[in-house]
Design a protein around this motif. Structure first.
Motif, PDB file in Angstrom:
ATOM      1  N   UNK A   1       0.880  -1.340  -0.066  1.00 56.73           N
ATOM      2  CA  UNK A   1       0.012   0.013  -0.088  1.00 56.73           C
ATOM      3  C   UNK A   1       0.902   1.078  -0.023  1.00 56.73           C
ATOM      4  N   UNK A   2       2.213   1.183   0.147  1.00 54.90           N
ATOM      5  CA  UNK A   2       3.012   2.333  -0.003  1.00 54.90           C
ATOM      6  C   UNK A   2       3.772   2.566  -1.170  1.00 54.90           C
ATOM      7  N   UNK A   3       3.346   3.479  -1.971  1.00 53.56           N
ATOM      8  CA  UNK A   3       3.912   3.686  -3.297  1.00 53.56           C
ATOM      9  C   UNK A   3       5.474   3.842  -3.173  1.00 53.56           C
ATOM     10  N   UNK A   4       5.950   3.387  -4.203  1.00 52.24           N
ATOM     11  CA  UNK A   4       7.306   3.528  -4.292  1.00 52.24           C
ATOM     12  C   UNK A   4       8.507   2.472  -4.084  1.00 52.24           C
ATOM     13  N   UNK A   5       7.748   1.300  -3.324  1.00 51.63           N
ATOM     14  CA  UNK A   5       8.765   0.624  -2.655  1.00 51.63           C
ATOM     15  C   UNK A   5       8.886  -0.732  -3.854  1.00 51.63           C
ATOM     16  N   UNK A   6      10.289  -0.670  -4.191  1.00 46.58           N
ATOM     17  CA  UNK A   6      10.430  -1.760  -5.401  1.00 46.58           C
ATOM     18  C   UNK A   6      10.755  -3.087  -4.794  1.00 46.58           C
TER      19      UNK A   6
ATOM     20  N   UNK B   1      14.043  10.542  -4.986  1.00 50.64           N
ATOM     21  CA  UNK B   1      13.342  11.456  -4.119  1.00 50.64           C
ATOM     22  C   UNK B   1      12.939  10.832  -2.914  1.00 50.64           C
ATOM     23  N   UNK B   2      12.367   9.567  -3.042  1.00 50.58           N
ATOM     24  CA  UNK B   2      11.839   8.771  -1.804  1.00 50.58           C
ATOM     25  C   UNK B   2      12.827   8.318  -0.987  1.00 50.58           C
TER      26      UNK B   2
ATOM     27  N   UNK C   1       9.863  11.109   5.513  1.00 51.91           N
ATOM     28  CA  UNK C   1       8.326  10.859   5.700  1.00 51.91           C
ATOM     29  C   UNK C   1       7.975   9.379   5.112  1.00 51.91           C
ATOM     30  N   UNK C   2       8.756   9.109   4.057  1.00 55.25           N
ATOM     31  CA  UNK C   2       8.479   7.516   3.566  1.00 55.25           C
ATOM     32  C   UNK C   2       9.178   6.594   4.383  1.00 55.25           C
ATOM     33  N   UNK C   3      10.082   6.797   4.959  1.00 54.34           N
ATOM     34  CA  UNK C   3      10.481   5.781   5.885  1.00 54.34           C
ATOM     35  C   UNK C   3       9.676   5.640   6.993  1.00 54.34           C
ATOM     36  N   UNK C   4       9.268   6.818   7.365  1.00 51.25           N
ATOM     37  CA  UNK C   4       8.454   6.926   8.500  1.00 51.25           C
ATOM     38  C   UNK C   4       6.839   6.009   8.130  1.00 51.25           C
TER      39      UNK C   4
END
Length: 351
Positions: free
Chosen positions: A265-270, A295-296, A301-304
């Motif tokens: 559900x988290x955008x950007x995780x490869x 940028x991620x 915030x994305x790590x959070x």
């Protein structure tokens, strides 16, 4: 396969009575409280706890292992018992002294960490506690842990086998022995990891999964604990490995599919890799995450968001490590168990 696992055990909203609920909510199953307490009491008694003992149980109580159940069972066997949780080690020391404990029930790593802190941080002598019994439960112990605890505390050290589905101690062993001693005939069994068929004794060499059969549940349940049989055994060896979609970390079972669902559900995780190690006395879990945009990678915030997703899923402390390199290709998540415990998620492949 039709034999249930933690993820497929019947229950849920149709279950009645006292329920065992795993931290992530995937397991909801009814427990016969009286029968479970009787089993736990019989196991504690067989492991050496007597009517003169005063027992402190330093285990979690939000799923597995069931600290309050063991404490209640201990109160049926011993002079007194208390469930204090895996509190800070100095607070555990205070609780042991306040209760006048003669027996400690803890995870193997919890007991070893307690011992290390007594020596290194608190400068206290373990012998001053005058413990007579140490019972280890809930984890695959490191080699030599039982012998070291016995020598340092001058106490009898036994390992309890609590079935990981309901958290009920059903067998015990001396750390130097290979086989478990169940307290009821037929309660534990062995089966091929990918086949619903009991292994008959004497067992052939190979990998087998431990199963548990309780009176309040119809048929055997796969535990996720695995053993390597040398061939010729007639009993149940103590588990040395785990198999399936749950990984045992810090005495608790962590659902890998639930992690995958939360991270999807988290955008950007490869891609991601759950890495588990035991370099010192305790297990360490780290989730290595690779993002698909620079940028991620640099966005706290994305790590959070990843940290919050894990926090909502499990009480196990999992450190999030963001890989510095961008990963453009998307891949499924993986598990790397540096302890050598977890053999794989697919039972058909590990067998």
């Amino acid at each position: 396969m039709s034999w249930p696992t933690r993820a497929t055990l019947p229950g849920g909203r149709s279950a009645r009575g006292l329920l065992a609920v795993s931290p992530e909510g995937q397991l909801v199953a009814p427990v016969d409280a009286a029968a479970a307490r009787e089993l736990a009491a019989a196991t504690l008694r067989a492991a050496g706890i007597g009517e003169r003992d005063r027992v402190v149980v330093a285990l979690n109580d939000d799923g597995e292992p069931a600290g309050s159940l063991i404490a209640q069972a201990a109160a049926d066997v011993a002079q007194a018992a208390a469930s204090v949780g895996p509190r800070g080690r100095m607070r555990l020391h205070t609780a042991l002294e306040a209760v006048g404990a003669t027996a400690l029930v803890a995870t193997p790593t919890g007991a070893m960490d307690f011992l290390a802190r007594l020596h290194l941080e608190f400068l206290l002598d373990p012998l001053d506690l005058e413990l007579r019994h140490i019972l280890l439960v809930g984890e695959i112990a490191s080699a030599g842990a039982g012998a070291q605890l016995a020598a340092e505390f001058e106490a009898s050290v036994r390992e309890l086998y609590a079935d990981p589905v309901f958290g009920v101690p059903v067998a015990w062993r001396d750390p130097g022995e290979a086989l478990l001693t169940p307290v009821r005939d037929g309660i534990l069994g062995l089966a091929p990891p990918a086949k619903d068929a009991p292994l008959e004794a004497p067992h052939d060499a190979g990998l087998a999964e431990i199963t548990v059969r309780h009176a309040w549940h119809d048929g055997p349940v796969r535990t996720g604990h695995a053993v390597r049989l040398a061939g010729g055994e007639t009993g149940i060896p103590a588990p040395a490995h785990t198999v399936g979609e749950h990984v045992l970390v810090k005495g608790r079972w962590l659902s890998v599919p639930k992690i995958a669902a939360a991270l999807s559900k988290i955008d950007g995780i490869a891609r991601w890799d759950l890495r588990i190690s035991r370099a010192g006395t305790l297990d360490t879990a780290r989730l290595h995450v690779a993002f698909n945009r620079d940028t991620l990678v640099k966005n706290p915030m994305w790590k959070g968001r990843v940290q919050q997703a894990l926090y909502a899923l499990t009480p196990i402390g999992v450190e999030v490590v963001v890989e510095p390199e961008v990963a453009e290709e998307r891949r499924p998540g993986t598990v790397t168990d540096e302890r050598g415990h977890h053999l794989g998620r697919d039972r058909a492949q590990v067998s």
